[in-house]
Motif scaffolding. Structure first.
Motif, PDB file in Angstrom:
ATOM      1  N   SER A  14       0.833  -1.201   0.000  1.00 50.09           N
ATOM      2  CA  SER A  14       0.000   0.000   0.000  1.00 50.09           C
ATOM      3  C   SER A  14       0.867   1.251   0.000  1.00 50.09           C
ATOM      4  CB  SER A  14      -0.902   0.032   1.245  1.00 50.09           C
ATOM      5  OG  SER A  14      -1.769  -1.073   1.307  1.00 50.09           O
ATOM      6  N   LEU A  15       0.309   2.316  -0.526  1.00 50.47           N
ATOM      7  CA  LEU A  15       0.875   3.634  -0.302  1.00 50.47           C
ATOM      8  C   LEU A  15       0.358   4.121   1.052  1.00 50.47           C
ATOM      9  CD1 LEU A  15       0.276   5.225  -3.826  1.00 50.47           C
ATOM     10  CD2 LEU A  15       2.277   3.974  -2.998  1.00 50.47           C
ATOM     11  N   ILE A  16       1.233   4.701   1.848  1.00 50.76           N
ATOM     12  CA  ILE A  16       0.886   5.099   3.209  1.00 50.76           C
ATOM     13  C   ILE A  16       1.096   6.596   3.350  1.00 50.76           C
ATOM     14  CG2 ILE A  16       1.359   4.738   5.670  1.00 50.76           C
ATOM     15  CD1 ILE A  16       2.843   2.115   4.756  1.00 50.76           C
ATOM     16  N   ALA A  17       0.073   7.298   3.825  1.00 51.60           N
ATOM     17  CA  ALA A  17       0.205   8.727   4.101  1.00 51.60           C
ATOM     18  C   ALA A  17      -0.269   8.997   5.518  1.00 51.60           C
ATOM     19  CB  ALA A  17      -0.607   9.555   3.109  1.00 51.60           C
ATOM     20  N   VAL A  18       0.565   9.655   6.299  1.00 54.40           N
ATOM     21  CA  VAL A  18       0.215  10.068   7.661  1.00 54.40           C
ATOM     22  C   VAL A  18       0.169  11.585   7.672  1.00 54.40           C
ATOM     23  CG1 VAL A  18       0.888  10.070  10.085  1.00 54.40           C
ATOM     24  CG2 VAL A  18       1.292   8.037   8.676  1.00 54.40           C
ATOM     25  N   VAL A  65      -4.560   8.625   8.933  1.00 53.64           N
ATOM     26  CA  VAL A  65      -3.738   7.673   8.199  1.00 53.64           C
ATOM     27  C   VAL A  65      -4.506   7.244   6.952  1.00 53.64           C
ATOM     28  CG1 VAL A  65      -2.486   5.497   8.283  1.00 53.64           C
ATOM     29  CG2 VAL A  65      -2.788   6.841  10.375  1.00 53.64           C
ATOM     30  N   LEU A  66      -3.868   7.335   5.804  1.00 52.47           N
ATOM     31  CA  LEU A  66      -4.463   6.895   4.544  1.00 52.47           C
ATOM     32  C   LEU A  66      -3.687   5.702   4.025  1.00 52.47           C
ATOM     33  CD1 LEU A  66      -4.861  10.356   2.751  1.00 52.47           C
ATOM     34  CD2 LEU A  66      -6.516   9.206   4.247  1.00 52.47           C
ATOM     35  N   LEU A  67      -4.379   4.644   3.695  1.00 54.77           N
ATOM     36  CA  LEU A  67      -3.776   3.467   3.072  1.00 54.77           C
ATOM     37  C   LEU A  67      -4.398   3.317   1.692  1.00 54.77           C
ATOM     38  CD1 LEU A  67      -3.720   0.952   6.055  1.00 54.77           C
ATOM     39  CD2 LEU A  67      -1.842   2.317   5.150  1.00 54.77           C
ATOM     40  N   ILE A  68      -3.568   3.478   0.674  1.00 57.27           N
ATOM     41  CA  ILE A  68      -4.033   3.533  -0.701  1.00 57.27           C
ATOM     42  C   ILE A  68      -3.446   2.351  -1.462  1.00 57.27           C
ATOM     43  CG2 ILE A  68      -3.991   4.939  -2.812  1.00 57.27           C
ATOM     44  CD1 ILE A  68      -3.568   7.369  -0.897  1.00 57.27           C
ATOM     45  N   PRO A  69      -4.254   1.622  -2.220  1.00 53.79           N
ATOM     46  CA  PRO A  69      -3.741   0.457  -2.948  1.00 53.79           C
ATOM     47  C   PRO A  69      -2.539   0.815  -3.823  1.00 53.79           C
ATOM     48  CG  PRO A  69      -6.124   0.538  -3.063  1.00 53.79           C
ATOM     49  CD  PRO A  69      -5.692   1.826  -2.443  1.00 53.79           C
ATOM     50  N   GLY A  70      -1.612  -0.108  -3.917  1.00 56.26           N
ATOM     51  CA  GLY A  70      -0.417   0.118  -4.721  1.00 56.26           C
ATOM     52  C   GLY A  70      -0.699   0.289  -6.191  1.00 56.26           C
ATOM     53  N   THR A  71      -1.920  -0.029  -6.625  1.00 52.78           N
ATOM     54  CA  THR A  71      -2.284   0.147  -8.036  1.00 52.78           C
ATOM     55  C   THR A  71      -2.535   1.612  -8.391  1.00 52.78           C
ATOM     56  OG1 THR A  71      -4.576  -0.339  -7.417  1.00 52.78           O
ATOM     57  CG2 THR A  71      -3.254  -2.165  -8.252  1.00 52.78           C
ATOM     58  N   VAL A  72      -2.746   2.455  -7.381  1.00 54.85           N
ATOM     59  CA  VAL A  72      -2.962   3.891  -7.636  1.00 54.85           C
ATOM     60  C   VAL A  72      -1.625   4.518  -8.027  1.00 54.85           C
ATOM     61  CG1 VAL A  72      -3.564   6.102  -6.568  1.00 54.85           C
ATOM     62  CG2 VAL A  72      -4.929   4.061  -6.081  1.00 54.85           C
ATOM     63  N   PRO A  73      -1.577   5.309  -9.095  1.00 57.82           N
ATOM     64  CA  PRO A  73      -0.309   5.935  -9.494  1.00 57.82           C
ATOM     65  C   PRO A  73       0.279   6.782  -8.363  1.00 57.82           C
ATOM     66  CG  PRO A  73      -1.931   6.152 -11.245  1.00 57.82           C
ATOM     67  CD  PRO A  73      -2.670   5.613 -10.051  1.00 57.82           C
ATOM     68  N   LYS A  74       1.530   6.561  -8.064  1.00 55.31           N
ATOM     69  CA  LYS A  74       2.189   7.313  -6.989  1.00 55.31           C
ATOM     70  C   LYS A  74       2.252   8.799  -7.320  1.00 55.31           C
ATOM     71  CE  LYS A  74       5.019   3.327  -5.640  1.00 55.31           C
ATOM     72  NZ  LYS A  74       4.430   2.381  -6.622  1.00 55.31           N
ATOM     73  N   THR A  75       2.299   9.136  -8.609  1.00 56.18           N
ATOM     74  CA  THR A  75       2.326  10.543  -8.994  1.00 56.18           C
ATOM     75  C   THR A  75       1.013  11.243  -8.629  1.00 56.18           C
ATOM     76  OG1 THR A  75       1.675   9.834 -11.223  1.00 56.18           O
ATOM     77  CG2 THR A  75       4.007  10.276 -10.844  1.00 56.18           C
TER      78      THR A  75
END
Length: 347
Positions: A14-18, A65-75
């Protein structure tokens, strides 16, 4: 109640944003509740603007805390989301100041996270929290009063995304620091304060520069005021070289006893207390109570009225009492005593 033996779900990338609100603990309960709701609104709008609609989130009081699937473009996360978040925070800042002002420290990382009961677990998630709390990120935001956000991006995302200079990511504004502490050792993190380009130097790119400390009778050595757990290579708001906190000379007095100087001393105290916690010289309760008093002191460091100065003195007095019974903190107690005398001398 969730059983402690309940198994975790399989870990997923996952992409992780705090996202952590600056100075949250110094606000009143009604203001904290109001800010939590405003944070949810601002984040939701930024996600919508970046077209990120597949995610999980968790409210942790002063942080989201946001957990975003790795399929979402990191950009999309590092570009569109950050831009929309900054815009939303600037809109908020136009209408709200004081205890309802909202500035964020944001940390973005990626890795394996597993669901456990009502929350998530994972070493990469822990790293994201350490990034959001790291002293260089705090100091970068504190050193830019007109900024609304400071951003930390992990080295893995820098290598995979930022270093390729995709349009809209402002890769040139990032500066590297090294994070060490607790279970983390020598992790490179890249820091940016949107709207504050990293100035170019002859040796390397440095981060946003905080206000300079006024001259003091006994100048501190290089890297004064930075926690020894955060060693900077080419960092934000610090000098090059080995970071230490051995200076215990007197604080400035008289005409040099400015609010900027007091903020420097409070930042140094915060870093020293974090080190004491890491060395298990103080417990979590004492550390958290001290953090609260430091937050209050920082809030009123520039107070010129009698009420504000009184709150500043009470916070410093409580802080001194919290540390007084710990022999290892004798030097910090002496510093707080000097700060109290300094503030009283300005009355």
């Amino acid at each position: 109640m969730v059983s402690s033996t309940e198994p975790c779900s399989p870990a997923q990338y996952s992409l992780i944003a705090v996202l952590d609100i600056e100075g949250f603990g110094r606000r009143t309960d009604p203001d904290q509740a109001w800010l939590r709701e405003r944070l949810r609104v601002v984040v939701a709008r930024a996600l919508d603007a970046a077209h990120i609609d597949e995610l999980s989130s968790e409210d942790r009081g002063d942080a989201v805390v946001l957990l975003i699937p790795g399929t979402v473009p990191k950009t999309d996360l590092l570009g569109g989301f950050v831009r929309a978040l900054v815009a939303g925070l600037r809109d908020h800042a136009r209408d709200h100041t004081g205890d309802r002002a909202m500035r964020l420290r944001v940390a973005v990382h990626a890795g394996e996270v597993a669901r456990h009961g009502e929350g998530w677990v994972g070493t990469d998630l822990n790293t994201a929290f350490r990034m959001a709390d790291m002293e260089p990120l705090r100091r970068a935001l504190a050193g830019a009063p007109d900024a609304v956000l400071s951003l930390a991006v992990s080295h893995v995302l820098h290598q995979g995304v930022l270093r390729h200079h995709h349009p809209g990511l402002e890769a040139h504004e990032f500066a590297p620091v090294v994070l060490s502490g607790k279970e983390i050792k020598d992790e490179t993190v890249w820091i940016r304060v949107p709207g504050h380009p990293a100035p170019a130097t002859s040796s390397s790119s440095a981060g946003p520069t905080p206000p300079q400390k006024p001259p003091a009778p006994e100048p501190a050595p290089a890297n004064y005021g930075i926690s020894a757990t955060h060693v900077t290579v080419t960092g934000v708001g610090v000098n090059h070289g080995t970071v230490t906190q051995s200076w215990t000379g007197p604080v400035a007095t008289g005409s040099d006893a400015t609010a900027a100087d007091l903020h420097h001393e409070l930042a140094r105290l915060r870093g020293e207390l974090k080190e004491a916690l890491r060395r298990e010289e103080i417990d979590d309760v004492t550390f958290e109570a001290s953090e609260e008093e430091l937050d209050t002191a920082e809030r009123h460091a520039r107070a010129e009225d009698e009420e504000g100065r009184g709150r500043l003195l009470r916070a410093l007095t409580k802080l001194k009492a919290l540390m007084a019974d710990t022999a290892a903190l004798a030097g910090l107690v002496a510093t707080v005593t000097q700060l109290i005398q300094q503030v009283r001398g300005q009355a």
